[in-house]
Design a protein around this motif. Structure first.
Motif, PDB file in Angstrom:
ATOM      1  N   GLY A  53       4.296 -34.596 -11.094  1.00  0.00           N
ATOM      2  CA  GLY A  53       3.353 -34.742  -9.995  1.00  0.00           C
ATOM      3  C   GLY A  53       1.894 -34.668 -10.393  1.00  0.00           C
ATOM      4  N   LEU A  54       1.608 -34.900 -11.666  1.00  0.00           N
ATOM      5  CA  LEU A  54       0.221 -34.859 -12.137  1.00  0.00           C
ATOM      6  C   LEU A  54      -0.401 -36.248 -12.059  1.00  0.00           C
ATOM      7  N   PRO A  55      -1.663 -36.351 -11.697  1.00  0.00           N
ATOM      8  CA  PRO A  55      -2.325 -37.664 -11.641  1.00  0.00           C
ATOM      9  C   PRO A  55      -2.503 -38.246 -13.039  1.00  0.00           C
ATOM     10  N   VAL A  56      -2.258 -39.544 -13.148  1.00  0.00           N
ATOM     11  CA  VAL A  56      -2.351 -40.236 -14.440  1.00  0.00           C
ATOM     12  C   VAL A  56      -3.202 -41.487 -14.262  1.00  0.00           C
ATOM     13  N   PRO A  57      -4.176 -41.709 -15.118  1.00  0.00           N
ATOM     14  CA  PRO A  57      -4.949 -42.963 -15.058  1.00  0.00           C
ATOM     15  C   PRO A  57      -4.032 -44.167 -15.216  1.00  0.00           C
ATOM     16  N   GLU A  58      -4.527 -45.321 -14.870  1.00  0.00           N
ATOM     17  CA  GLU A  58      -3.701 -46.523 -14.843  1.00  0.00           C
ATOM     18  C   GLU A  58      -3.098 -46.864 -16.200  1.00  0.00           C
ATOM     19  N   SER A  59      -3.920 -46.850 -17.255  1.00  0.00           N
ATOM     20  CA  SER A  59      -3.438 -47.248 -18.578  1.00  0.00           C
ATOM     21  C   SER A  59      -2.741 -46.093 -19.256  1.00  0.00           C
ATOM     22  N   GLY A  60      -1.775 -46.408 -20.136  1.00  0.00           N
ATOM     23  CA  GLY A  60      -1.049 -45.368 -20.858  1.00  0.00           C
ATOM     24  C   GLY A  60      -1.535 -45.185 -22.276  1.00  0.00           C
ATOM     25  N   GLN A  61      -2.752 -45.653 -22.575  1.00  0.00           N
ATOM     26  CA  GLN A  61      -3.277 -45.496 -23.924  1.00  0.00           C
ATOM     27  C   GLN A  61      -3.626 -44.041 -24.205  1.00  0.00           C
ATOM     28  N   ALA A  62      -3.945 -43.758 -25.485  1.00  0.00           N
ATOM     29  CA  ALA A  62      -4.186 -42.377 -25.915  1.00  0.00           C
ATOM     30  C   ALA A  62      -5.251 -41.655 -25.102  1.00  0.00           C
TER      31      ALA A  62
ATOM     32  N   GLN B 141      -5.920 -41.821 -21.985  1.00  0.00           N
ATOM     33  CA  GLN B 141      -5.345 -41.391 -20.723  1.00  0.00           C
ATOM     34  C   GLN B 141      -4.382 -40.221 -20.926  1.00  0.00           C
ATOM     35  N   ALA B 142      -3.558 -40.294 -21.975  1.00  0.00           N
ATOM     36  CA  ALA B 142      -2.654 -39.183 -22.272  1.00  0.00           C
ATOM     37  C   ALA B 142      -3.454 -37.935 -22.619  1.00  0.00           C
ATOM     38  N   GLU B 143      -4.536 -38.118 -23.335  1.00  0.00           N
ATOM     39  CA  GLU B 143      -5.410 -36.994 -23.670  1.00  0.00           C
ATOM     40  C   GLU B 143      -5.976 -36.359 -22.404  1.00  0.00           C
ATOM     41  N   ALA B 144      -6.396 -37.186 -21.464  1.00  0.00           N
ATOM     42  CA  ALA B 144      -6.963 -36.669 -20.219  1.00  0.00           C
ATOM     43  C   ALA B 144      -5.917 -35.895 -19.424  1.00  0.00           C
ATOM     44  N   VAL B 145      -4.686 -36.390 -19.395  1.00  0.00           N
ATOM     45  CA  VAL B 145      -3.617 -35.716 -18.668  1.00  0.00           C
ATOM     46  C   VAL B 145      -3.362 -34.330 -19.252  1.00  0.00           C
ATOM     47  N   VAL B 146      -3.254 -34.254 -20.586  1.00  0.00           N
ATOM     48  CA  VAL B 146      -2.964 -32.978 -21.236  1.00  0.00           C
ATOM     49  C   VAL B 146      -4.129 -32.011 -21.047  1.00  0.00           C
ATOM     50  N   ARG B 147      -5.333 -32.521 -21.164  1.00  0.00           N
ATOM     51  CA  ARG B 147      -6.501 -31.658 -21.006  1.00  0.00           C
ATOM     52  C   ARG B 147      -6.557 -31.065 -19.591  1.00  0.00           C
ATOM     53  N   ALA B 148      -6.228 -31.895 -18.603  1.00  0.00           N
ATOM     54  CA  ALA B 148      -6.246 -31.415 -17.223  1.00  0.00           C
ATOM     55  C   ALA B 148      -5.124 -30.418 -16.962  1.00  0.00           C
ATOM     56  N   ALA B 149      -4.012 -30.566 -17.670  1.00  0.00           N
ATOM     57  CA  ALA B 149      -2.868 -29.676 -17.453  1.00  0.00           C
ATOM     58  C   ALA B 149      -3.126 -28.270 -17.972  1.00  0.00           C
ATOM     59  N   VAL B 150      -3.996 -28.140 -18.987  1.00  0.00           N
ATOM     60  CA  VAL B 150      -4.315 -26.813 -19.526  1.00  0.00           C
ATOM     61  C   VAL B 150      -5.099 -26.045 -18.465  1.00  0.00           C
ATOM     62  N   GLY B 151      -4.522 -24.965 -17.979  1.00  0.00           N
ATOM     63  CA  GLY B 151      -5.166 -24.202 -16.914  1.00  0.00           C
ATOM     64  C   GLY B 151      -5.103 -24.896 -15.577  1.00  0.00           C
ATOM     65  N   GLY B 152      -4.170 -25.851 -15.423  1.00  0.00           N
ATOM     66  CA  GLY B 152      -4.092 -26.652 -14.202  1.00  0.00           C
ATOM     67  C   GLY B 152      -3.054 -26.197 -13.207  1.00  0.00           C
ATOM     68  N   GLY B 153      -2.716 -24.930 -13.207  1.00  0.00           N
ATOM     69  CA  GLY B 153      -1.792 -24.414 -12.212  1.00  0.00           C
ATOM     70  C   GLY B 153      -0.342 -24.583 -12.606  1.00  0.00           C
ATOM     71  N   PRO B 154       0.599 -24.279 -11.674  1.00  0.00           N
ATOM     72  CA  PRO B 154       2.037 -24.312 -11.983  1.00  0.00           C
ATOM     73  C   PRO B 154       2.533 -25.672 -12.464  1.00  0.00           C
ATOM     74  N   ALA B 155       2.078 -26.749 -11.836  1.00  0.00           N
ATOM     75  CA  ALA B 155       2.533 -28.083 -12.251  1.00  0.00           C
ATOM     76  C   ALA B 155       2.078 -28.388 -13.674  1.00  0.00           C
ATOM     77  N   GLY B 156       0.835 -28.046 -13.978  1.00  0.00           N
ATOM     78  CA  GLY B 156       0.336 -28.261 -15.335  1.00  0.00           C
ATOM     79  C   GLY B 156       1.075 -27.421 -16.346  1.00  0.00           C
ATOM     80  N   ALA B 157       1.390 -26.170 -16.000  1.00  0.00           N
ATOM     81  CA  ALA B 157       2.109 -25.289 -16.913  1.00  0.00           C
ATOM     82  C   ALA B 157       3.515 -25.805 -17.179  1.00  0.00           C
ATOM     83  N   ALA B 158       4.187 -26.287 -16.125  1.00  0.00           N
ATOM     84  CA  ALA B 158       5.539 -26.812 -16.292  1.00  0.00           C
ATOM     85  C   ALA B 158       5.533 -28.066 -17.168  1.00  0.00           C
ATOM     86  N   PHE B 159       4.532 -28.917 -16.949  1.00  0.00           N
ATOM     87  CA  PHE B 159       4.391 -30.125 -17.774  1.00  0.00           C
ATOM     88  C   PHE B 159       4.176 -29.770 -19.230  1.00  0.00           C
TER      89      PHE B 159
END
Length: 393
Positions: A278-287, A289-307
């Motif tokens: 349930g985490l937001p992901v930019p349109e493209s799957g390039q590096a 975007q993946a970097e942004a997803v992981v960075r946002a997940a750090v300290g991003g609450g229960p969903a980020g921790a589970a991811f």
């Protein structure tokens, strides 16, 4: 019975010169008394080598040590940084980043050349930009250029293996660089250069044996054993994207890593995993975007921790296979994703890895930064320049 060989005067001079030059490289400007203290050489020997190195254009007097008594003992000597210039190039599918540095490895200028859709002149534009960048800092030529590129680099021939998936301009660029007069070109796998950077200036400075796990658009590894980079018979050491692992729907093949470890932790797989959590992901799957997803997940609450927990489990699966074979004792997470996850992701991977392998492995976040490939290229080119100028074996 064997007899010890006595160094000839010329050999002794060469050894002393290298010793002094390396001290000036690592510690900066020094006085003659400081060189005597650090080398253990006599006053006449240090005086002779300083005179010799000044005549050779490698060392110059740059001032005086203010706190010392004025006179010969206060004179400061330093490497002549512009005695030679070098270049580092990071080749990606999206374009090229380059740096020009001096003899000490200090960055003088950088440039980026994006790959333009439909354009076939990137090789020429890169070489032109490299030469223009060098001229802008007063270099009429580059002594050595180190290039980091994806793919297998044959350790016997130094050629880039192309399975047909690399853009044609990659090989065209190498040919154009090798045509530059008076410039040595060193080709190395990009992840290997990042491993060199982590070893020399990054997270593994205190380790002679470790594995860098590169997590970016794709996945790879750099293996350092007993202080030596290991490339393998065909240059394929670290191609762990092809590693068969549980959790995929198929197996990799000789022509593609889909179904291998890449399918678990490549950028596309990371973005798909984020969507499931349930985490937001930019349109493209390039590096990026993946970097942004992981960075946002750090300290991003229960969903980020589970991811992050599930991502760490996936990373640990491939890492365990490497660690039980090599027992490196230390695993560094690099690349855009490893850098974004930082210490939080490293800690999760270490914990999961401890449950998969009896071999204790410390997991660290890479610290060489986003320019790790370029940093490794500059270090590699600098080593080659000094071997030539300093007479190092």
């Amino acid at each position: 019975m064997t007899t010890a060989r006595t160094a000839t005067p010329s050999t002794a001079r060469a050894i002393n010169d290298r010793l002094a030059l390396n001290l000036l490289l690592s510690q900066g400007p020094l006085t003659a008394p400081e060189l005597r203290t650090l080398t253990g050489l006599s006053r006449p020997t240090v005086a002779d080598l300083l005179e010799r190195l000044q005549r050779g254009g490698l060392v110059a007097m740059v001032g005086e040590r203010g706190e010392q008594r004025r006179g010969p003992n206060a004179r400061l000597y330093a490497l002549v940084a512009d005695r030679a210039h070098l270049g580092g190039i990071d080749v990606r599918s999206t374009g090229v980043t380059l740096v020009v540095a001096d003899l000490t490895g200090r960055t003088l200028a950088t440039a980026e050349i994006p790959a333009q859709p439909g354009s076939d002149d990137l090789a020429d534009r890169t070489v032109g930009t490299l030469l223009e960048t060098a001229r802008s800092v007063g270099a009429d030529r580059l002594h050595t250029v180190a290039v980091g590129a994806p793919g297998l680099v044959d350790p016997a021939t130094g050629e880039l293996g192309n399975s047909g998936k690399l853009p044609r301009w990659h090989t065209e660029l190498l040919a154009a660089l090798r045509a530059l007069p008076g410039t040595e070109v060193i080709l190395e796998n990009e992840v290997n250069l990042a491993g060199i950077a982590e070893h020399r200036i990054g997270a593994a400075r205190d380790r002679d044996t470790f594995v860098l796990l590169w997590l970016g658009h794709g996945v790879g590894a750099s293996v350092m054993l007993d202080g030596r980079l290991r490339r393998g018979a065909s240059g394929g050491t670290g191609e762990i994207g092809f590693l068969p692992v549980p959790g995929t729907v198929t197996l990799p093949s000789a022509t593609g890593c889909e179904g291998g470890f890449h399918s678990l932790v490549g950028s596309q797989a990371i973005c798909e995993l984020a969507r499931r959590h349930g985490l937001p992901v930019p349109e493209s799957g390039q590096a990026p975007q993946a970097e942004a997803v992981v960075r946002a997940a750090v300290g991003g609450g229960p969903a980020g921790a589970a991811f992050l927990t599930e991502l760490a489990e996936r990373i640990a699966v491939g890492a365990a296979a490497v660690c039980v074979v090599l027992d490196p004792g230390c695993l560094v997470l690099g690349g855009e994703v490893g850098r974004a996850g930082g210490a939080d992701l490293a800690s999760l991977v270490e914990r999961r890895l401890a449950g998969l392998s009896p071999l204790r492995t410390e997991v660290r976040a890479g610290t060489a930064g986003g320019g790790a490939v370029l940093a490794g290229a500059v270090l590699t080119a600098g080593d080659a320049v000094r071997r030539d100028l300093f007479g190092e074996p």
